[in-house]
Every structure is written in structure tokens, then in C-alpha cells.
Design a protein around this motif. Structure first.
Motif, PDB file in Angstrom:
ATOM      1  N   VAL A  84       0.842  -1.204   0.000  1.00 54.34           N
ATOM      2  CA  VAL A  84       0.000   0.000   0.000  1.00 54.34           C
ATOM      3  C   VAL A  84       0.875   1.250   0.000  1.00 54.34           C
ATOM      4  CG1 VAL A  84      -1.637   1.353   1.356  1.00 54.34           C
ATOM      5  CG2 VAL A  84      -2.031  -1.082   1.005  1.00 54.34           C
ATOM      6  N   GLU A  85       1.942   1.255   0.783  1.00 59.89           N
ATOM      7  CA  GLU A  85       2.855   2.402   0.801  1.00 59.89           C
ATOM      8  C   GLU A  85       3.469   2.628  -0.580  1.00 59.89           C
ATOM      9  OE1 GLU A  85       5.590   1.519   3.952  1.00 59.89           O
ATOM     10  OE2 GLU A  85       4.130   2.032   5.512  1.00 59.89           O
ATOM     11  N   LYS A  86       3.843   1.550  -1.239  1.00 61.40           N
ATOM     12  CA  LYS A  86       4.395   1.649  -2.592  1.00 61.40           C
ATOM     13  C   LYS A  86       3.339   2.206  -3.548  1.00 61.40           C
ATOM     14  CE  LYS A  86       6.433  -1.244  -6.201  1.00 61.40           C
ATOM     15  NZ  LYS A  86       6.746  -2.614  -6.606  1.00 61.40           N
ATOM     16  N   ASN A  87       2.101   1.715  -3.427  1.00 59.66           N
ATOM     17  CA  ASN A  87       1.011   2.197  -4.277  1.00 59.66           C
ATOM     18  C   ASN A  87       0.732   3.674  -4.036  1.00 59.66           C
ATOM     19  OD1 ASN A  87       0.747  -0.407  -5.235  1.00 59.66           O
ATOM     20  ND2 ASN A  87      -1.164  -0.841  -4.163  1.00 59.66           N
ATOM     21  N   VAL A  88       0.776   4.101  -2.773  1.00 60.05           N
ATOM     22  CA  VAL A  88       0.508   5.505  -2.435  1.00 60.05           C
ATOM     23  C   VAL A  88       1.600   6.400  -3.008  1.00 60.05           C
ATOM     24  CG1 VAL A  88       0.404   7.146  -0.511  1.00 60.05           C
ATOM     25  CG2 VAL A  88      -0.926   5.036  -0.416  1.00 60.05           C
ATOM     26  N   GLU A  89       2.851   6.001  -2.894  1.00 60.09           N
ATOM     27  CA  GLU A  89       3.950   6.802  -3.455  1.00 60.09           C
ATOM     28  C   GLU A  89       3.819   6.911  -4.968  1.00 60.09           C
ATOM     29  OE1 GLU A  89       6.126   8.743  -1.863  1.00 60.09           O
ATOM     30  OE2 GLU A  89       4.967   8.122  -0.120  1.00 60.09           O
ATOM     31  N   SER A  90       3.449   5.827  -5.599  1.00 63.46           N
ATOM     32  CA  SER A  90       3.238   5.840  -7.045  1.00 63.46           C
ATOM     33  C   SER A  90       2.075   6.759  -7.412  1.00 63.46           C
ATOM     34  CB  SER A  90       2.971   4.417  -7.539  1.00 63.46           C
ATOM     35  OG  SER A  90       2.672   4.412  -8.915  1.00 63.46           O
ATOM     36  N   ALA A  91       1.017   6.705  -6.610  1.00 62.12           N
ATOM     37  CA  ALA A  91      -0.143   7.560  -6.856  1.00 62.12           C
ATOM     38  C   ALA A  91       0.209   9.033  -6.715  1.00 62.12           C
ATOM     39  CB  ALA A  91      -1.284   7.197  -5.905  1.00 62.12           C
ATOM     40  N   LYS A  92       1.018   9.365  -5.706  1.00 61.06           N
ATOM     41  CA  LYS A  92       1.446  10.758  -5.513  1.00 61.06           C
ATOM     42  C   LYS A  92       2.266  11.248  -6.702  1.00 61.06           C
ATOM     43  CE  LYS A  92       1.568  10.882  -0.477  1.00 61.06           C
ATOM     44  NZ  LYS A  92       2.437  11.010   0.705  1.00 61.06           N
ATOM     45  N   ALA A  93       3.146  10.390  -7.194  1.00 59.71           N
ATOM     46  CA  ALA A  93       3.948  10.766  -8.367  1.00 59.71           C
ATOM     47  C   ALA A  93       3.046  10.979  -9.572  1.00 59.71           C
ATOM     48  CB  ALA A  93       4.982   9.690  -8.665  1.00 59.71           C
ATOM     49  N   SER A  94       2.046  10.143  -9.706  1.00 60.62           N
ATOM     50  CA  SER A  94       1.102  10.264 -10.809  1.00 60.62           C
ATOM     51  C   SER A  94       0.311  11.566 -10.708  1.00 60.62           C
ATOM     52  CB  SER A  94       0.136   9.067 -10.800  1.00 60.62           C
ATOM     53  OG  SER A  94      -0.932   9.258 -11.677  1.00 60.62           O
ATOM     54  N   LEU A  95      -0.116  11.922  -9.506  1.00 57.22           N
ATOM     55  CA  LEU A  95      -0.885  13.155  -9.306  1.00 57.22           C
ATOM     56  C   LEU A  95      -0.077  14.394  -9.692  1.00 57.22           C
ATOM     57  CD1 LEU A  95      -2.639  12.361  -5.939  1.00 57.22           C
ATOM     58  CD2 LEU A  95      -3.784  12.878  -8.107  1.00 57.22           C
ATOM     59  N   ALA A  96       1.225  14.342  -9.521  1.00 58.47           N
ATOM     60  CA  ALA A  96       2.070  15.486  -9.854  1.00 58.47           C
ATOM     61  C   ALA A  96       2.102  15.747 -11.353  1.00 58.47           C
ATOM     62  CB  ALA A  96       3.478  15.269  -9.317  1.00 58.47           C
TER      63      ALA A  96
ATOM     64  N   ARG B  12      -1.584  17.701  -7.498  1.00 55.87           N
ATOM     65  CA  ARG B  12      -0.932  18.006  -6.212  1.00 55.87           C
ATOM     66  C   ARG B  12      -1.110  19.481  -5.839  1.00 55.87           C
ATOM     67  NH1 ARG B  12       1.284  14.043  -2.929  1.00 55.87           N
ATOM     68  NH2 ARG B  12       2.646  15.674  -2.237  1.00 55.87           N
ATOM     69  N   HIS B  13      -2.075  20.163  -6.479  1.00 53.22           N
ATOM     70  CA  HIS B  13      -2.451  21.550  -6.183  1.00 53.22           C
ATOM     71  C   HIS B  13      -1.377  22.576  -6.536  1.00 53.22           C
ATOM     72  CE1 HIS B  13      -5.177  19.249  -3.466  1.00 53.22           C
ATOM     73  NE2 HIS B  13      -6.051  20.085  -4.007  1.00 53.22           N
ATOM     74  N   VAL B  14      -0.593  22.295  -7.543  1.00 53.24           N
ATOM     75  CA  VAL B  14       0.384  23.269  -8.026  1.00 53.24           C
ATOM     76  C   VAL B  14      -0.211  23.970  -9.238  1.00 53.24           C
ATOM     77  CG1 VAL B  14       2.676  23.586  -9.033  1.00 53.24           C
ATOM     78  CG2 VAL B  14       2.340  21.913  -7.203  1.00 53.24           C
ATOM     79  N   VAL B  15      -0.363  25.292  -9.149  1.00 52.20           N
ATOM     80  CA  VAL B  15      -0.898  26.065 -10.268  1.00 52.20           C
ATOM     81  C   VAL B  15       0.184  26.174 -11.327  1.00 52.20           C
ATOM     82  CG1 VAL B  15      -1.817  28.284 -11.010  1.00 52.20           C
ATOM     83  CG2 VAL B  15      -2.485  27.345  -8.783  1.00 52.20           C
TER      84      VAL B  15
ATOM     85  N   GLU C  14     -10.935  16.022  -6.139  1.00 48.71           N
ATOM     86  CA  GLU C  14     -11.655  14.864  -6.660  1.00 48.71           C
ATOM     87  C   GLU C  14     -10.691  13.883  -7.332  1.00 48.71           C
ATOM     88  OE1 GLU C  14     -14.726  16.372  -9.229  1.00 48.71           O
ATOM     89  OE2 GLU C  14     -15.916  17.138  -7.549  1.00 48.71           O
ATOM     90  N   LEU C  15      -9.740  14.413  -8.079  1.00 49.56           N
ATOM     91  CA  LEU C  15      -8.733  13.569  -8.724  1.00 49.56           C
ATOM     92  C   LEU C  15      -7.905  12.838  -7.669  1.00 49.56           C
ATOM     93  CD1 LEU C  15      -7.232  12.648 -11.300  1.00 49.56           C
ATOM     94  CD2 LEU C  15      -5.843  14.727 -11.095  1.00 49.56           C
ATOM     95  N   TYR C  16      -7.511  13.547  -6.621  1.00 44.22           N
ATOM     96  CA  TYR C  16      -6.742  12.951  -5.527  1.00 44.22           C
ATOM     97  C   TYR C  16      -7.517  11.793  -4.896  1.00 44.22           C
ATOM     98  CZ  TYR C  16      -4.420  12.491  -1.010  1.00 44.22           C
ATOM     99  OH  TYR C  16      -3.774  11.991   0.092  1.00 44.22           O
ATOM    100  N   GLU C  17      -8.774  12.037  -4.568  1.00 43.60           N
ATOM    101  CA  GLU C  17      -9.602  10.992  -3.947  1.00 43.60           C
ATOM    102  C   GLU C  17      -9.686   9.760  -4.846  1.00 43.60           C
ATOM    103  OE1 GLU C  17     -11.069  10.683  -0.917  1.00 43.60           O
ATOM    104  OE2 GLU C  17     -10.089  12.545  -0.338  1.00 43.60           O
ATOM    105  N   SER C  18      -9.865   9.985  -6.127  1.00 43.54           N
ATOM    106  CA  SER C  18      -9.980   8.877  -7.067  1.00 43.54           C
ATOM    107  C   SER C  18      -8.681   8.083  -7.161  1.00 43.54           C
ATOM    108  CB  SER C  18     -10.376   9.416  -8.447  1.00 43.54           C
ATOM    109  OG  SER C  18     -10.337   8.396  -9.404  1.00 43.54           O
ATOM    110  N   VAL C  19      -7.571   8.784  -7.317  1.00 40.79           N
ATOM    111  CA  VAL C  19      -6.271   8.120  -7.461  1.00 40.79           C
ATOM    112  C   VAL C  19      -5.898   7.389  -6.168  1.00 40.79           C
ATOM    113  CG1 VAL C  19      -3.794   8.547  -7.756  1.00 40.79           C
ATOM    114  CG2 VAL C  19      -5.432   9.619  -9.298  1.00 40.79           C
ATOM    115  N   MET C  20      -6.119   8.021  -5.028  1.00 41.09           N
ATOM    116  CA  MET C  20      -5.769   7.390  -3.763  1.00 41.09           C
ATOM    117  C   MET C  20      -6.693   6.210  -3.453  1.00 41.09           C
ATOM    118  SD  MET C  20      -3.056   8.846  -2.994  1.00 41.09           S
ATOM    119  CE  MET C  20      -2.656   8.405  -1.338  1.00 41.09           C
TER     120      MET C  20
END
Length: 110
Positions: A17-29, A49-52, A86-92
Motif C-alpha cells: 500500500v505504501e508503494k502504491n501511495v507513493e506511485s499515486a502521488k507521483a502520478s498526481l504530480a 498536487r495543487h500546483v498552479v 476529486e482527482l486525488y480521492e480517485s487516485v488514492m
């Protein structure tokens, strides 16, 4: 039931799960949401990741009151934040789905 085997299985699941979460965070960026206000006069692009990344203001708006421009920019950014959430919730949810967590609990790993 062997408690040690159960604990090892739980640890392996946690690592996955930790590996999946890190991958998801990278994807969100790298994922972007696009928002606009004022019928497209103000456009905002934001990452998951909320970067304008970009704000575009139609030149015709520059003739208007600053308060109106500020309101349109704020509206576009707020909509982009909502979309990014919404994207974050879906990916996570996908990243933590193997744990069977109830909806909304994915934030524990963010």
C-alpha cells in the motif's frame, strides 16, 4: 491460526500500500485539471498536487474593475482545487483499494 504469519502478511500488505501511495502521488504530480470562469475569460491549469501551472486572463478583462478580475481568478482557482481534490480521492482510492478502507479513509496515507 499462526499469528506470526498473519503479522507478516499484514506487513507485506502495508508495504504494498505504501508503494502504491507513493506511485499515486507521483502520478498526481503529472496529472492536470483545467478550470475557467467568466465564460472562459480566466483559465487555470493545476496539477493533482495543487500546483498552479498556468493562469490565463483574457486581455479584454484588463479594462474591467480589478475586483471583478480578482473574483474571476479566485473562482477559477477554487474550481481547479475542487477538481484536484476529486482527482486525488480517485487516485488514492485506487492506490489503497486493496486494503478495503471505507471511502474517505484514503487520506490517512496522503
Amino acid at each position: 491460526m499462526n499469528i506470526q504469519a498473519l503479522m507478516q502478511q499484514a506487513q507485506a500488505m502495508q508495504k504494498q500500500v505504501e508503494k502504491n501511495v507513493e506511485s499515486a502521488k507521483a502520478s498526481l504530480a503529472t496529472k492536470e485539471v483545467h478550470s475557467e470562469s467568466g465564460n472562459g475569460l480566466v483559465k487555470v491549469t493545476m496539477t493533482g498536487r495543487h500546483v498552479v501551472k498556468r493562469i490565463s486572463i483574457d486581455p479584454s478583462l484588463m479594462e474591467d474593475e480589478p475586483d471583478m478580475i480578482e473574483d474571476l481568478v479566485a473562482a477559477a482557482i477554487n474550481d481547479a482545487v475542487r477538481q484536484a481534490d476529486e482527482l486525488y480521492e480517485s487516485v488514492m482510492a485506487n492506490a489503497t483499494g486493496s486494503m478495503g478502507l471505507p471511502k474517505g479513509m484514503q487520506g490517512l496515507f496522503g
